[in-house]
Write an enzyme that holds these catalytic residues in place. Structure first.
Site, PDB file in Angstrom:
ATOM      1  CD  GLU A 217     -11.739  -5.522  10.175  1.00 56.05           C
ATOM      2  OE1 GLU A 217     -12.643  -4.671  10.043  1.00 56.05           O
ATOM      3  OE2 GLU A 217     -10.883  -5.748   9.294  1.00 56.05           O
TER       4      GLU A 217
ATOM      5  CD  GLU B  42      -6.565  -0.794  -0.669  1.00 56.11           C
ATOM      6  OE1 GLU B  42      -5.764  -1.486  -1.329  1.00 56.11           O
ATOM      7  OE2 GLU B  42      -6.578  -0.796   0.567  1.00 56.11           O
TER       8      GLU B  42
ATOM      9  CG  HIS C  56      -4.022  -5.966  -3.221  1.00 59.96           C
ATOM     10  ND1 HIS C  56      -3.733  -4.658  -3.577  1.00 59.96           N
ATOM     11  CD2 HIS C  56      -4.746  -5.889  -2.083  1.00 59.96           C
ATOM     12  CE1 HIS C  56      -4.262  -3.833  -2.673  1.00 59.96           C
ATOM     13  NE2 HIS C  56      -4.889  -4.569  -1.760  1.00 59.96           N
TER      14      HIS C  56
ATOM     15  CD1 TRP D 195     -15.066  -0.393   0.323  1.00 60.08           C
ATOM     16  CD2 TRP D 195     -13.273   0.947   0.301  1.00 60.08           C
ATOM     17  NE1 TRP D 195     -14.655  -0.212   1.624  1.00 60.08           N
ATOM     18  CE2 TRP D 195     -13.563   0.591   1.633  1.00 60.08           C
ATOM     19  CE3 TRP D 195     -12.180   1.773   0.036  1.00 60.08           C
ATOM     20  CZ2 TRP D 195     -12.791   1.048   2.709  1.00 60.08           C
ATOM     21  CZ3 TRP D 195     -11.423   2.217   1.093  1.00 60.08           C
ATOM     22  CH2 TRP D 195     -11.722   1.857   2.419  1.00 60.08           C
TER      23      TRP D 195
ATOM     24  CB  CYS E 223     -12.665  -4.141   3.632  1.00 61.82           C
ATOM     25  SG  CYS E 223     -14.025  -3.145   3.019  1.00 61.82           S
TER      26      CYS E 223
ATOM     27  CD  GLU F 141      -8.642  -3.659  -1.457  1.00 58.49           C
ATOM     28  OE1 GLU F 141      -7.899  -3.859  -0.483  1.00 58.49           O
ATOM     29  OE2 GLU F 141      -9.866  -3.442  -1.350  1.00 58.49           O
TER      30      GLU F 141
ATOM     31  CE1 TYR G 247     -10.833   0.753  -3.493  1.00 58.17           C
ATOM     32  CE2 TYR G 247     -11.653  -1.492  -3.504  1.00 58.17           C
ATOM     33  CZ  TYR G 247     -10.968  -0.474  -2.879  1.00 58.17           C
ATOM     34  OH  TYR G 247     -10.415  -0.667  -1.652  1.00 58.17           O
TER      35      TYR G 247
ATOM     36  CG  HIS H 261      -2.024  -1.039   1.101  1.00 61.74           C
ATOM     37  ND1 HIS H 261      -1.859  -2.299   1.602  1.00 61.74           N
ATOM     38  CD2 HIS H 261      -3.256  -1.007   0.550  1.00 61.74           C
ATOM     39  CE1 HIS H 261      -2.946  -3.008   1.357  1.00 61.74           C
ATOM     40  NE2 HIS H 261      -3.806  -2.249   0.718  1.00 61.74           N
TER      41      HIS H 261
ATOM     42  CG  HIS I 295      -6.085  -7.727   2.008  1.00 61.85           C
ATOM     43  ND1 HIS I 295      -6.094  -6.743   2.972  1.00 61.85           N
ATOM     44  CD2 HIS I 295      -6.046  -7.080   0.821  1.00 61.85           C
ATOM     45  CE1 HIS I 295      -6.058  -5.560   2.389  1.00 61.85           C
ATOM     46  NE2 HIS I 295      -6.031  -5.729   1.089  1.00 61.85           N
TER      47      HIS I 295
END
Length: 193
Positions: A81, A108, A26, A155, A61, A110, A98, A19, A63
């Site tokens: 989270e 960002e 990614h 996003w 959100c 992704e 996006y 980032h 990964h």
């Protein structure tokens, strides 16, 4: 997981190194958590986050870990989270992608399939990830995002119109076929019984 423009895996890199001002494409995911009444759970990103600190956004959100199926990653991050246990996780937008640039120049970028998760109970936010949460009726949330009245992450601002097009009841949105996912995201959950 780093991916090419077709969604094929081209390697991995530590999250902390990708980032910046030239963030490579990614694999990630976005999730929208709903309760049984169809309210959506919004989260305010922790002020210490590298990207969009303090910004209100969709529920969660993240990964996937290497080799981790996206539905498993969604459930893992919702637990970490927000302290939530999910009743169901459904793929809704398999090919969302996006690119957004912060005022600082951090990018960002992704390939970010979108999931719906249904839960019971209240969130217990992890302060390292989330500063605040709030439940909103879906229709009011969508209306305020699309009118610009509600400041939201870039996003989510792009995802909401796509979700609205699926119909007014988020609990009735049709689940997408996992075969529509980009190749790098087509991992099957492992039965650990």
């Amino acid at each position: 997981m780093l991916v090419d423009g077709e969604g094929n895996s081209i390697g991995t890199a530590p999250k902390s190194t990708v980032h910046g001002s030239d963030t490579p494409l990614h694999l990630a995911f976005s999730s929208y958590v709903f309760d049984e009444q169809g309210r959506v759970l919004l989260s305010q990103r922790a002020a210490a986050k590298l990207t969009w600190p303090g910004e209100w956004t969709n529920s969660c959100c993240g990964h996937p870990l290497p080799g981790e199926p996206l539905p498993t990653a969604v459930a893992r991050r919702l637990s970490y989270e927000l302290g939530l246990r999910v009743d169901s996780v459904d793929l809704i937008l398999p090919r969302f992608s996006y690119r957004a640039v912060m005022d600082t120049g951090t990018v960002e970028h992704e390939l970010c399939p979108v999931y719906r998760a249904v839960v019971r109970g209240e969130a217990a936010p992890n302060a390292a990830e989330v500063d605040a949460v709030r439940w909103m009726p879906w229709d009011r949330f969508a209306e305020q995002v699309m009118s610009g009245e509600l400041a939201i992450s870039p996003w989510a601002r792009e995802q909401v119109p796509l979700l609205v097009a699926l119909g007014p009841d988020p609990l009735a949105w049709p689940a997408a076929d996992p075969a529509a996912l980009p190749p790098a995201a087509r991992l099957e959950p492992v039965d650990r019984r």
